[in-house]
Design an enzyme around this catalytic site. Structure first.
Site, PDB file in Angstrom:
ATOM      1  N   ASN A   1       0.843  -1.228  -0.015  1.00  0.00           N
ATOM      2  CA  ASN A   1      -0.059   0.149   0.065  1.00  0.00           C
ATOM      3  C   ASN A   1       0.854   1.369   0.022  1.00  0.00           C
ATOM      4  O   ASN A   1       2.035   1.357   0.400  1.00  0.00           O
ATOM      5  CB  ASN A   1      -0.802   0.333   1.507  1.00  0.00           C
ATOM      6  CG  ASN A   1      -1.779  -0.956   1.411  1.00  0.00           C
ATOM      7  OD1 ASN A   1      -2.308  -1.575   0.349  1.00  0.00           O
ATOM      8  ND2 ASN A   1      -2.236  -1.308   2.515  1.00  0.00           N
TER       9      ASN A   1
ATOM     10  N   GLY B   1       1.582  -1.149   3.818  1.00  0.00           N
ATOM     11  CA  GLY B   1       0.925  -2.241   3.658  1.00  0.00           C
ATOM     12  C   GLY B   1       1.618  -3.374   4.229  1.00  0.00           C
ATOM     13  O   GLY B   1       2.977  -3.549   4.562  1.00  0.00           O
ATOM     14  N   LYS B   2       0.778  -4.099   4.971  1.00  0.00           N
ATOM     15  CA  LYS B   2       1.314  -5.363   6.139  1.00  0.00           C
ATOM     16  C   LYS B   2       2.242  -6.090   5.239  1.00  0.00           C
ATOM     17  O   LYS B   2       3.466  -6.554   5.793  1.00  0.00           O
ATOM     18  CB  LYS B   2       0.406  -5.899   6.620  1.00  0.00           C
ATOM     19  CG  LYS B   2      -0.688  -5.011   7.473  1.00  0.00           C
ATOM     20  CD  LYS B   2      -1.610  -5.724   8.244  1.00  0.00           C
ATOM     21  CE  LYS B   2      -2.692  -4.869   8.939  1.00  0.00           C
ATOM     22  NZ  LYS B   2      -2.227  -4.002   9.575  1.00  0.00           N
TER      23      LYS B   2
ATOM     24  N   ASP C   1       4.191  -5.307  12.088  1.00  0.00           N
ATOM     25  CA  ASP C   1       4.714  -5.725  10.853  1.00  0.00           C
ATOM     26  C   ASP C   1       6.361  -6.048  11.149  1.00  0.00           C
ATOM     27  O   ASP C   1       6.896  -6.775  10.562  1.00  0.00           O
ATOM     28  CB  ASP C   1       4.499  -4.802   9.765  1.00  0.00           C
ATOM     29  CG  ASP C   1       2.917  -4.578   9.512  1.00  0.00           C
ATOM     30  OD1 ASP C   1       2.258  -5.470   9.629  1.00  0.00           O
ATOM     31  OD2 ASP C   1       2.880  -3.504   8.951  1.00  0.00           O
TER      32      ASP C   1
END
Ligand code: RIB
Length: 296
Positions: A11, A39-40, A244
């Protein structure tokens, strides 16, 4: 050096800084705005790569400027993007409101939701070579399940960070080597109540490491004993991406055994909140070693 395959989202994070979170129907002035890679999936890939792992990312971006930027960032971080494909839909974005170091996030998945089982099968060679496969839930559930099946066929450990949380099927749970939820995600993933987290860890002793923010991590060790790795004291600037960082680091250090891997991942996550951006504060191996030495 661990070889890690990450199946997940990419992302562009659109970050607004405010003094308070807006209430329903309220318009507020913000004090800052920035865009940064997120974004993970991409975050976990970058966290593992900075800590020395050899990382292959499987994901999708759109044919747009964000997609180009996100791929270029991954390449700069040393992540193999040969399995990051370009989709007709727009690159995923996350709208993040950052207030006093805490955040509220809305994700619009876009291209991430086009990641398919065929994308996983096209990366068969990367699966063959992997030491660990790591996934989250910002891409379709079916694709994650397919990746878990492929990992099992090859006898590879499959780590699942169940975020954003959904109820997990018995089949997926059976394929997971290590589940890494926070307390809320654990309750949703296993369809239990938040107060019963300790029972769940004891009932499924081999496969859960539960993150608890500043309080650190709870997990079952090799002797199936519940262990609490206390959080490290740092001053938090931005908690986005702390989970993360934990996941990427855990995969990078898994070969050291669960105690050492959790200890190092816990410290890496703490360091990650001391700088802005999901990936901005993720430590390098040298930074992590210095931090751990200073704590000893
Ligand atoms: O975990 C943090 C990430 O969640 C952000 O980078 C954002 O993109 C969302 O996916």
């Amino acid at each position: 050096m661990a070889r890690v395959v990450v199946v997940g989202s990419i992302n562009m994070d659109m970050v607004v800084v405010t003094d308070t979170f807006p209430r329903l129907g309220e318009t507020l002035f913000g004090t800052g705005f920035s865009t940064s890679p997120g974004g993970k999936g991409a975050n976990q890939a970058v966290a593992a790569a900075r800590l020395g792992a050899q990382v292959t990312m499987i994901g999708r971006v759109g044919a747009d400027a964000f997609g180009e930027q996100m791929k270029a960032t991954l390449v700069r971080e040393g992540v193999d993007v040969s399995h990051v494909t370009t989709d007709r839909q727009a690159t995923g974005i996350a709208s993040i409101t950052l207030t006093g170091g805490d955040n509220a996030i809305v994700v619009v998945p876009g291209a991430n939701y086009a990641l398919s089982s065929e994308d996983i099968d096209r990366a068969a060679e990367a699966f063959d070579q992997a030491d660990i496969v790591l996934a989250q839930l910002e891409v379709p559930y079916e694709t994650v399940l397919h990746a878990a099946r492929r990992a099992r066929e090859r006898n590879k450990p499959f780590f699942l960070n169940p975020a954003p949380a959904v109820a997990l099927s018995a089949e997926l749970l059976d394929l997971v080597t290590l589940l890494t939820p926070n307390q809320h995600e654990l309750a949703t993933a296993l369809q239990t109540t938040e107060e019963h987290w300790a029972d769940e860890l004891a009932r499924r002793p081999a496969g859960i490491a539960m993150t608890a923010g500043q309080d650190g991590v709870y997990y079952a060790d090799e002797h199936r004993k519940l262990v609490h790795a206390a959080g490290c004291t740092v001053s938090a600037v931005d908690t986005t991406g702390a989970g993360d960082t934990f996941n990427g680091a855990l995969a990078a250090f898994w070969h050291l055994g669960i105690d050492a891997a959790v200890r190092r991942a816990n410290a890496a996550a703490a360091l990650s909140v001391t700088r802005a951006g999901a990936q901005g504060g993720m430590p390098t191996l040298a930074e992590l070693d210095n931090f751990l030495e200073a704590q000893a």
